[in-house]
Each structure stands twice: as structure tokens, then as C-alpha cells.
Design a protein around this motif. Structure first.
Motif, PDB file in Angstrom:
ATOM      1  N   PHE A 168       4.170   3.832   0.116  1.00 15.45           N
ATOM      2  CA  PHE A 168       2.808   3.310   0.236  1.00 15.45           C
ATOM      3  C   PHE A 168       2.689   2.475   1.504  1.00 15.45           C
ATOM      4  CE2 PHE A 168       2.688   4.462  -4.196  1.00 15.45           C
ATOM      5  CZ  PHE A 168       1.361   4.788  -4.424  1.00 15.45           C
ATOM      6  N   VAL A 169       1.571   2.651   2.221  1.00 14.92           N
ATOM      7  CA  VAL A 169       1.336   1.924   3.469  1.00 14.92           C
ATOM      8  C   VAL A 169      -0.079   1.344   3.466  1.00 14.92           C
ATOM      9  CG1 VAL A 169       2.951   3.307   4.832  1.00 14.92           C
ATOM     10  CG2 VAL A 169       0.568   4.045   4.631  1.00 14.92           C
ATOM     11  N   ALA A 194     -15.097   3.301   7.399  1.00 13.83           N
ATOM     12  CA  ALA A 194     -14.670   2.617   8.621  1.00 13.83           C
ATOM     13  C   ALA A 194     -14.481   1.125   8.377  1.00 13.83           C
ATOM     14  CB  ALA A 194     -15.695   2.839   9.730  1.00 13.83           C
ATOM     15  N   GLY A 195     -13.337   0.596   8.819  1.00 18.08           N
ATOM     16  CA  GLY A 195     -13.084  -0.833   8.761  1.00 18.08           C
ATOM     17  C   GLY A 195     -12.506  -1.336   7.458  1.00 18.08           C
ATOM     18  N   ASP A 196     -12.543  -0.530   6.398  1.00 15.99           N
ATOM     19  CA  ASP A 196     -11.987  -0.959   5.112  1.00 15.99           C
ATOM     20  C   ASP A 196     -10.468  -0.788   5.119  1.00 15.99           C
ATOM     21  OD1 ASP A 196     -14.476  -1.552   4.262  1.00 15.99           O
ATOM     22  OD2 ASP A 196     -14.625   0.043   2.762  1.00 15.99           O
ATOM     23  N   LEU A 197      -9.791  -1.652   4.369  1.00 15.11           N
ATOM     24  CA  LEU A 197      -8.327  -1.609   4.274  1.00 15.11           C
ATOM     25  C   LEU A 197      -7.928  -0.889   2.995  1.00 15.11           C
ATOM     26  CD1 LEU A 197      -5.711  -2.642   5.653  1.00 15.11           C
ATOM     27  CD2 LEU A 197      -5.851  -4.639   4.159  1.00 15.11           C
ATOM     28  N   TYR A 198      -6.966   0.025   3.099  1.00 15.73           N
ATOM     29  CA  TYR A 198      -6.505   0.811   1.960  1.00 15.73           C
ATOM     30  C   TYR A 198      -4.987   0.739   1.848  1.00 15.73           C
ATOM     31  CZ  TYR A 198     -11.161   2.914   2.350  1.00 15.73           C
ATOM     32  OH  TYR A 198     -12.521   3.114   2.430  1.00 15.73           O
ATOM     33  N   VAL A 199      -4.505   0.941   0.623  1.00 15.21           N
ATOM     34  CA  VAL A 199      -3.071   1.096   0.378  1.00 15.21           C
ATOM     35  C   VAL A 199      -2.883   2.488  -0.209  1.00 15.21           C
ATOM     36  CG1 VAL A 199      -1.020   0.204  -0.765  1.00 15.21           C
ATOM     37  CG2 VAL A 199      -2.831  -1.378  -0.071  1.00 15.21           C
ATOM     38  N   LEU A 200      -2.298   3.390   0.570  1.00 13.22           N
ATOM     39  CA  LEU A 200      -2.189   4.787   0.178  1.00 13.22           C
ATOM     40  C   LEU A 200      -0.786   5.314   0.469  1.00 13.22           C
ATOM     41  CD1 LEU A 200      -5.531   6.042   1.811  1.00 13.22           C
ATOM     42  CD2 LEU A 200      -5.168   5.469  -0.592  1.00 13.22           C
ATOM     43  N   ARG A 201      -0.433   6.422  -0.188  1.00 17.39           N
ATOM     44  CA  ARG A 201       0.827   7.089   0.140  1.00 17.39           C
ATOM     45  C   ARG A 201       0.751   7.627   1.567  1.00 17.39           C
ATOM     46  NH1 ARG A 201       0.341   8.593  -5.301  1.00 17.39           N
ATOM     47  NH2 ARG A 201       2.172   8.028  -6.577  1.00 17.39           N
ATOM     48  N   ILE A 205      -2.022  10.577   4.143  1.00 13.95           N
ATOM     49  CA  ILE A 205      -2.780  10.286   5.359  1.00 13.95           C
ATOM     50  C   ILE A 205      -2.000  10.664   6.624  1.00 13.95           C
ATOM     51  CG2 ILE A 205      -4.094   8.423   4.295  1.00 13.95           C
ATOM     52  CD1 ILE A 205      -2.144   6.471   5.725  1.00 13.95           C
ATOM     53  N   LYS A 206      -0.845  11.259   6.455  1.00  9.15           N
ATOM     54  CA  LYS A 206       0.032  11.612   7.578  1.00  9.15           C
ATOM     55  C   LYS A 206      -0.697  12.347   8.711  1.00  9.15           C
ATOM     56  CE  LYS A 206       3.876  14.887   8.220  1.00  9.15           C
ATOM     57  NZ  LYS A 206       4.632  14.330   9.335  1.00  9.15           N
ATOM     58  N   PRO A 207      -1.486  13.393   8.443  1.00 10.51           N
ATOM     59  CA  PRO A 207      -2.160  14.089   9.549  1.00 10.51           C
ATOM     60  C   PRO A 207      -3.135  13.190  10.309  1.00 10.51           C
ATOM     61  CG  PRO A 207      -2.250  15.381   7.522  1.00 10.51           C
ATOM     62  CD  PRO A 207      -1.797  14.019   7.143  1.00 10.51           C
ATOM     63  N   PHE A 208      -3.774  12.261   9.586  1.00 12.62           N
ATOM     64  CA  PHE A 208      -4.755  11.387  10.230  1.00 12.62           C
ATOM     65  C   PHE A 208      -4.082  10.309  11.079  1.00 12.62           C
ATOM     66  CE2 PHE A 208      -6.593  13.001   6.271  1.00 12.62           C
ATOM     67  CZ  PHE A 208      -7.737  13.608   6.754  1.00 12.62           C
ATOM     68  N   VAL A 209      -2.883   9.900  10.678  1.00  9.29           N
ATOM     69  CA  VAL A 209      -2.109   8.965  11.493  1.00  9.29           C
ATOM     70  C   VAL A 209      -1.652   9.670  12.767  1.00  9.29           C
ATOM     71  CG1 VAL A 209       0.000   7.580  11.627  1.00  9.29           C
ATOM     72  CG2 VAL A 209      -1.336   7.602   9.518  1.00  9.29           C
ATOM     73  N   GLU A 210      -1.215  10.907  12.629  1.00  8.52           N
ATOM     74  CA  GLU A 210      -0.698  11.648  13.773  1.00  8.52           C
ATOM     75  C   GLU A 210      -1.777  11.958  14.805  1.00  8.52           C
ATOM     76  OE1 GLU A 210       2.899  13.916  11.319  1.00  8.52           O
ATOM     77  OE2 GLU A 210       1.083  15.015  11.898  1.00  8.52           O
ATOM     78  N   ASN A 211      -3.028  12.172  14.351  1.00  8.95           N
ATOM     79  CA  ASN A 211      -4.086  12.468  15.327  1.00  8.95           C
ATOM     80  C   ASN A 211      -4.884  11.234  15.735  1.00  8.95           C
ATOM     81  OD1 ASN A 211      -6.050  11.949  13.319  1.00  8.95           O
ATOM     82  ND2 ASN A 211      -6.242  14.106  12.762  1.00  8.95           N
ATOM     83  N   GLY A 212      -4.482  10.065  15.259  1.00  2.42           N
ATOM     84  CA  GLY A 212      -5.093   8.822  15.705  1.00  2.42           C
ATOM     85  C   GLY A 212      -6.342   8.399  14.962  1.00  2.42           C
ATOM     86  N   GLN A 213      -6.714   9.111  13.891  1.00  4.05           N
ATOM     87  CA  GLN A 213      -7.917   8.739  13.152  1.00  4.05           C
ATOM     88  C   GLN A 213      -7.672   7.525  12.237  1.00  4.05           C
ATOM     89  OE1 GLN A 213      -8.833  13.078  11.862  1.00  4.05           O
ATOM     90  NE2 GLN A 213     -10.815  12.036  11.876  1.00  4.05           N
ATOM     91  N   ILE A 214      -6.434   7.358  11.799  1.00  7.55           N
ATOM     92  CA  ILE A 214      -6.077   6.244  10.915  1.00  7.55           C
ATOM     93  C   ILE A 214      -4.961   5.456  11.560  1.00  7.55           C
ATOM     94  CG2 ILE A 214      -4.965   5.651   8.714  1.00  7.55           C
ATOM     95  CD1 ILE A 214      -6.505   7.847   7.375  1.00  7.55           C
TER      96      ILE A 214
END
Length: 217
Positions: A168-169, A194-201, A205-214
Motif C-alpha cells: 500500500f502506498v 485531483a488533489g485528494d490523497l489516497y492509500v492504494l495498492r 496504480i502502477k501504470p499511472f505512476v509510470e506515465n506520470g499521472q499519479i
């Protein structure tokens, strides 16, 4: 460069406002929080190094020109923070390579490393394998001397640790992404605002981290 260029405090403030160091901080936070190694930000690292060099030369010029020592010390702290972030970013990646070097070398994660990191990973593995062979594996019965498998009967490399993508991150997005599934079955979804903080596996969200969206925080 700053030396002899008449670089002013306004120029310095403009430099910091558009700083690649700020982007480096994002890459650093992502790298520290992600369970797997991310793509090496080669261009960003190079630009950040150049900017830190410019900051250092600018501070030297301010000092020579008799600027208020308090102001100079504030700019010095800016530069020290930038150097810390850059070093920590690089050090975090090396620690991940040391931990998961075999898994990285056997997957497409290998292409995420810089050439220098790949050389580092090769040296680490050679040193580790040489030590294990000499101190442990050579003393075991035949069929149990692999550094990758528990025995020759194993079909997979069951002694190779892998990053836990179920970790979880904390994360947030600068723009609304919409609904994303939280598992492979898509039974659970979350609407990322947008702007909200989440705690997710991380895996979800791996693809969104890799493309810079998250971004990870």
C-alpha cells in the motif's frame, strides 16, 4: 554561467521558480515510495546537476559582490537541499538494485536502469555469486548448488526475491483520472479526484505512476 555574467537575485528567484530540482523531488518521492525500481530520469538528473552547478557559481558570485550574508546562507540552504535530493534519489535506486538485482536483471526492469546502474548490478551479482559459491554452495550436495533455485527439481527460480507490488502506498494526482479498478476482477473501483490523497495498492496504480499521472507521497 553565473561567474562574470551579472546574475542577479531576480534571475536566481526565476531560476528556482522554474527549477528542474522540483521535478527531481517528485521523482525522488516516487522512487522512495514505489516497491519496484522506476525508470531512471536521465535527462532530469543531468539538468539538475547543471542547475546545482549554476546555483553554486551564483552563490560564489553573490559572496564576492558583498551580498547580505543572510541572503547568501538562504540560497546556500537551497543548494544543499537540492544536492541532498539528488544524492538520495541515486542512493535509493542503488539500494533497490542491491536488494532485487537478480529479479531486475531477468525482467524488463533492466531497461529502466542507467548504463552505470547496469554495470553496478552486474558487479554486485558477480561479487554475491562468488561469495556464495565459495562459502556455501560449493559445500552443498550436487543439485543444491544453485543461487537461483532451492534444487534442480524446482521449475522456477524460487530463491529470487521480487518486489511486493501489493504494497500500500500514499498517492495523489494533479488532475482527475476517473474510476480505476483496485483489483484484477474490477469488483472494486475508486474515483481519483485531483488533489485528494489516497492509500492504494501500488499494483492498482502502477501504470499511472509510470506515465506520470499519479505521484507517490
Amino acid at each position: 554561467m553565473a561567474s562574470g555574467s551579472g546574475f542577479s537575485m531576480d534571475d536566481y528567484e526565476s531560476l528556482m521558480a522554474t527549477s528542474d530540482v522540483e521535478h527531481l523531488k517528485t521523482a525522488w518521492r516516487n522512487e522512495k515510495a514505489a516497491p519496484e525500481i522506476l525508470q531512471f530520469q536521465a535527462s532530469l538528473v543531468q539538468r539538475s546537476r547543471e542547475q546545482i552547478q549554476l546555483m553554486e557559481e551564483t552563490i560564489e558570485e553573490f559572496t564576492r559582490n558583498g551580498f547580505d550574508p543572510l541572503i547568501v546562507s538562504v540560497y546556500q540552504m537551497d543548494m544543499d537541499r537540492a544536492q541532498y535530493v539528488l544524492r538520495s534519489y541515486l542512493r535509493t535506486r542503488l539500494q533497490k538494485i542491491e536488494k532485487d538485482m537478480i529479479h531486475i536483471s531477468k525482467t524488463d526492469l533492466w531497461d529502466r536502469l542507467s548504463k552505470e546502474e547496469q554495470n553496478f548490478a552486474k558487479r554486485c551479482y558477480e561479487n554475491m555469486k562468488g561469495y556464495l559459491d565459495e562459502s556455501v554452495l560449493s559445500k552443498l550436495p550436487s543439485g543444491y548448488q544453485s543461487d537461483l533455485k532451492q534444487s534442480n527439481a524446482s521449475e522456477e527460480d524460487d530463491m529470487v526475491p521480487e518486489p511486493n507490488l501489493e504494497t500500500f502506498v500514499f498517492c495523489k494526482s494533479e488532475s482527475s483520472i476517473g474510476a480505476i479498478p483496485l483489483d484484477d476482477s474490477a469488483d472494486e473501483i475508486v474515483d481519483l479526484v485531483a488533489g485528494d490523497l489516497y492509500v492504494l495498492r501500488y499494483k492498482s496504480i502502477k501504470p499511472f505512476v509510470e506515465n506520470g499521472q499519479i505521484d507517490l507521497v
